[in-house]
Every structure is written in structure tokens, then in C-alpha cells.
Design a protein around this motif. Structure first.
Motif, PDB file in Angstrom:
ATOM      1  N   GLU A  56      -9.876  -5.952   1.319  1.00 38.64           N
ATOM      2  CA  GLU A  56      -8.973  -4.436   2.040  1.00 38.64           C
ATOM      3  C   GLU A  56      -8.306  -5.247   3.073  1.00 38.64           C
ATOM      4  O   GLU A  56      -7.062  -5.038   3.133  1.00 38.64           O
ATOM      5  CB  GLU A  56      -9.817  -4.388   2.530  1.00 38.64           C
TER       6      GLU A  56
ATOM      7  N   ALA B 166      -4.379  -4.352   3.709  1.00 37.91           N
ATOM      8  CA  ALA B 166      -3.764  -3.675   4.709  1.00 37.91           C
ATOM      9  C   ALA B 166      -2.576  -4.677   5.229  1.00 37.91           C
ATOM     10  O   ALA B 166      -1.684  -4.092   5.901  1.00 37.91           O
ATOM     11  CB  ALA B 166      -4.051  -4.038   5.681  1.00 37.91           C
TER      12      ALA B 166
ATOM     13  N   HIS C 287      -7.293   0.955  -2.198  1.00 34.85           N
ATOM     14  CA  HIS C 287      -8.104   1.105  -1.087  1.00 34.85           C
ATOM     15  C   HIS C 287      -9.710   2.440  -1.594  1.00 34.85           C
ATOM     16  O   HIS C 287     -10.375   1.290  -1.353  1.00 34.85           O
ATOM     17  CB  HIS C 287      -7.712   2.327  -0.023  1.00 34.85           C
TER      18      HIS C 287
ATOM     19  N   ARG D  15     -10.242   4.642   6.913  1.00 32.02           N
ATOM     20  CA  ARG D  15      -9.018   3.665   6.825  1.00 32.02           C
ATOM     21  C   ARG D  15      -8.057   3.641   6.598  1.00 32.02           C
ATOM     22  O   ARG D  15      -6.379   3.679   6.576  1.00 32.02           O
ATOM     23  CB  ARG D  15      -9.343   2.614   6.762  1.00 32.02           C
ATOM     24  N   CYS D  16      -8.170   4.113   5.164  1.00 34.62           N
ATOM     25  CA  CYS D  16      -6.838   4.271   4.131  1.00 34.62           C
ATOM     26  C   CYS D  16      -6.068   5.548   4.581  1.00 34.62           C
ATOM     27  O   CYS D  16      -4.647   5.393   4.554  1.00 34.62           O
ATOM     28  CB  CYS D  16      -6.709   4.942   2.510  1.00 34.62           C
TER      29      CYS D  16
ATOM     30  N   GLU E 299      -6.098   6.864   7.423  1.00 33.34           N
ATOM     31  CA  GLU E 299      -5.383   6.381   8.824  1.00 33.34           C
ATOM     32  C   GLU E 299      -4.078   5.642   8.790  1.00 33.34           C
ATOM     33  O   GLU E 299      -3.686   5.581  10.064  1.00 33.34           O
ATOM     34  CB  GLU E 299      -6.233   6.044   9.393  1.00 33.34           C
ATOM     35  N   ARG E 300      -3.701   4.985   7.426  1.00 32.66           N
ATOM     36  CA  ARG E 300      -3.185   4.009   7.569  1.00 32.66           C
ATOM     37  C   ARG E 300      -1.894   5.445   6.645  1.00 32.66           C
ATOM     38  O   ARG E 300      -0.566   3.947   6.373  1.00 32.66           O
ATOM     39  CB  ARG E 300      -3.438   3.131   6.435  1.00 32.66           C
TER      40      ARG E 300
END
Length: 332
Positions: free
Chosen positions: A241, A245, A269, A291-292, A294-295
């Protein structure tokens, strides 16, 4: 970083070959012997030991005394691992060109000569990619040649985990590596992936050369393990991850995040999340998927679909149905 007591200072070489190693002295011996057979003799080898207990450090002293082009260095401090060793070797190197060689691979006698010759015809390039032939025990025992393939989107190949070349396939110019920055020492795996996605996304200039093969890559077997482990436990999956990122960040910084690449990054992800589910870490899997979102890689609807997939992962039928649905829904 220190040099083993008794080793000589290296002779400045036009090609610097950086070799991380740990507890694989017989394989390292084969790699260095292939280097000593080069028709191009203007080279230096920076062998960075990562804590061997098999006599590697002592043998490096002997090599250095007999051939001052071979420099043995000892990794000090943390972290351990291949990327730390590569960075230390690069810092100690002097060559105009560089190759990062794994300690169980080898060169054909014309490898350096031909690579330098080709790169000198293209002074605008940051690196050139050259073909590789795989082998099991001795170079030549397998017919498989992996050509350097021009004309393809190599960033997207990396995002599909269709790795287009092996670590030592490129010959780098020193100036390009200085601009690119170091290998990520925090990664326990996917080190080449992160390094080359970052390089390609930042706009390095490169070309694939068809001639060869001049480089031999040993096929991994259960009895051989890399310095940086490739096991996919939780630590390694967190490393995946982190690498993904990093690739996303570089693509955004350089304006390279297309819709197709966004989908491919989201799939990576979800793949990490699925592998965490396999290990019973559903909450961590859902956190990765969060988080995927959020990105900015998935819409709210896609996020809900992926979350549902991870939530029902233990139910085989539901998992299979959702996997087929997502494959159709998330086309590139």
C-alpha cells in the motif's frame, strides 16, 4: 557504512555495479566472476553486505585485495534490506553509468560493452532497458528471453503488476539517479515497483534496446529467498500500500493520473484489502479501502461496492458474484 578491514579503495569505473547481498556467497561468487569476465574492463563493483554470517565479508576482503575494482561495504544502522544497500552502494559509487544487480544474477561477457555502446548513441536518455534471459542453475539452461519492448505504456504495465523489466535490465546515467532520489528504504517489498513507477511518472527519458540478451536473471525457487522478503504477510501488504500511495502521489505531482490509471490504482488497493481478508484482517482491509476513497480513487458508489465485497469476503458464493460484477463495472 564501512569497508571491510583490508579492502582497497575502488578504482574509478565508468560503469558502477551495485550489488546488495546477504548469506548467498556461492551465488555472489558467480555474479562477480561474470563481472570479471567482461570485455569492457572499466567498471567497479560496490558489494554491500546486509549482515551475512556465511563468510561473505571475509571473502570480500580477499576479492578487494586481488581486484581493486571490487569494493566490499558493510551496511551499518537501520533499516536493513536491499533498498538500504542500494542507496549506500550508489553513494559510494563513482561511475558515469550504474546498474543495480541482484547477487544471484549474472552478465554475459559483452554485457557492459554493448550497453555502454548503445547508450553513447543516445546521450539524451536517462536510462536504457536491455533484454534478459532467465536461467535456473547456469546461464543458458533456459531458452526464455524477455525482450525490452518499446512502444508500450510501461506505467500502466506496472499498475497492472505486469512488470516490464527486471532490476538489472536498465543501465542508468548517474545524473538521472541523482535527480530521481533514493530507493525507498521503508519498503519490505515492491521496491522495484515503487522505484520505477516513481521514475516513469517523473518523466525520465528512456528507450528499450532490442539487442541481446546480455544479462541473465536467475529464476527464484523455494530454496532461494531475496534479501527483502517477498512474503505477503501484514507487514508486506502494508508495504505494498505504501508503494502504491507513492506511485499515486508522483503521478498526481506530474499530471499523469489518467482515468485508466486511477482505476488500476483502485484495483491495487482492493487487492491489498482482499489479501488482508485472507489473513483474517477484515478491519484492516476495510481501512485500506477507506484510504483508497480518501485518496480520491473511487466514487462513493464504488467505495460502497468495494466495501460490500470485503465485508462478504468469507462467503464464497457472494464473493464470486461480486468479483465478477466489479470486473464488469470497473472497466478501464
Amino acid at each position: 557504512m564501512t569497508e571491510p578491514t583490508g579492502s582497497k579503495a575502488g578504482v574509478r569505473g565508468r560503469v558502477s555495479v551495485v550489488i546488495p547481498t546477504k548469506d548467498r556467497l556461492p551465488l555472489l561468487t558467480e555474479a562477480l566472476e561474470s563481472l570479471q569476465r567482461q570485455r569492457h574492463t572499466d567498471w567497479e563493483a560496490l558489494v554491500v553486505d546486509d549482515g551475512s554470517r556465511d563468510g561473505t565479508v571475509e571473502r570480500l576482503r580477499e576479492w578487494g585485495a586481488a581486484d581493486p575494482r571490487i569494493r566490499g561495504l558493510v551496511r551499518e544502522g537501520e533499516p536493513a534490506g536491499g533498498n538500504r544497500c542500494r542507496n549506500l552502494g550508489f553513494a559510494a559509487s563513482t561511475g558515469e553509468y550504474l546498474i543495480f544487480l541482484d547477487d544471484d544474477d549474472a552478465f554475459s561477457p559483452r554485457c557492459l560493452e554493448e550497453r555502454v555502446r548503445w547508450m553513447e548513441t543516445r546521450p539524451e536518455l536517462d536510462f536504457g532497458v536491455f533484454p534478459v534471459q532467465t536461467f535456473l542453475e547456469k546461464p543458458g539452461d533456459m531458452p526464455r528471453v524477455l525482450p525490452a519492448e518499446p512502444g508500450r505504456d510501461d506505467i500502466e504495465r506496472y499498475l497492472r503488476v505486469d512488470v516490464p523489466w527486471q532490476t538489472a535490465s536498465p543501465l542508468w546515467r548517474r545524473s538521472a539517479l541523482e535527480r530521481l532520489g533514493p530507493w525507498d528504504e521503508a519498503l519490505p517489498c515492491w521496491q522495484d515497483w515503487e522505484f520505477y513507477v516513481r521514475a516513469l511518472a517523473s518523466g525520465v527519458r528512456y528507450a528499450c534496446f532490442p539487442e541481446g540478451p546480455w544479462f541473465f536473471h536467475r529464476v527464484q525457487t523455494p530454496g532461494r529467498t531475496a534479501i527483502s522478503t517477498k512474503k505477503r504477510g501484514p507487514v508486506q501488504l502494508r508495504g505494498v500500500e505504501r508503494a502504491v500511495a507513492s506511485g499515486l502521489r508522483t503521478l498526481r505531482e506530474h499530471g499523469g493520473l489518467t482515468e485508466r490509471r486511477r482505476v488500476l490504482l483502485a484495483r491495487l488497493h482492493l487487492s491489498v484489502g482482499e489479501q488482508l481478508c485472507e489473513q483474517g484482517l477484515r478491519d484492516e482491509a476495510l481501512a485500506v479501502w477507506g484510504r483508497c476513497k480518501e485518496r480520491g480513487l473511487v466514487s462513493e458508489a464504488q467505495y460502497r461496492e468495494g466495501r460490500l465485497f470485503l465485508s462478504v469476503w468469507r462467503t464464497r458464493l457472494a464473493r464470486g458474484v461480486l468479483r465478477r460484477y466489479l470486473a464488469l463495472r470497473w472497466r478501464e
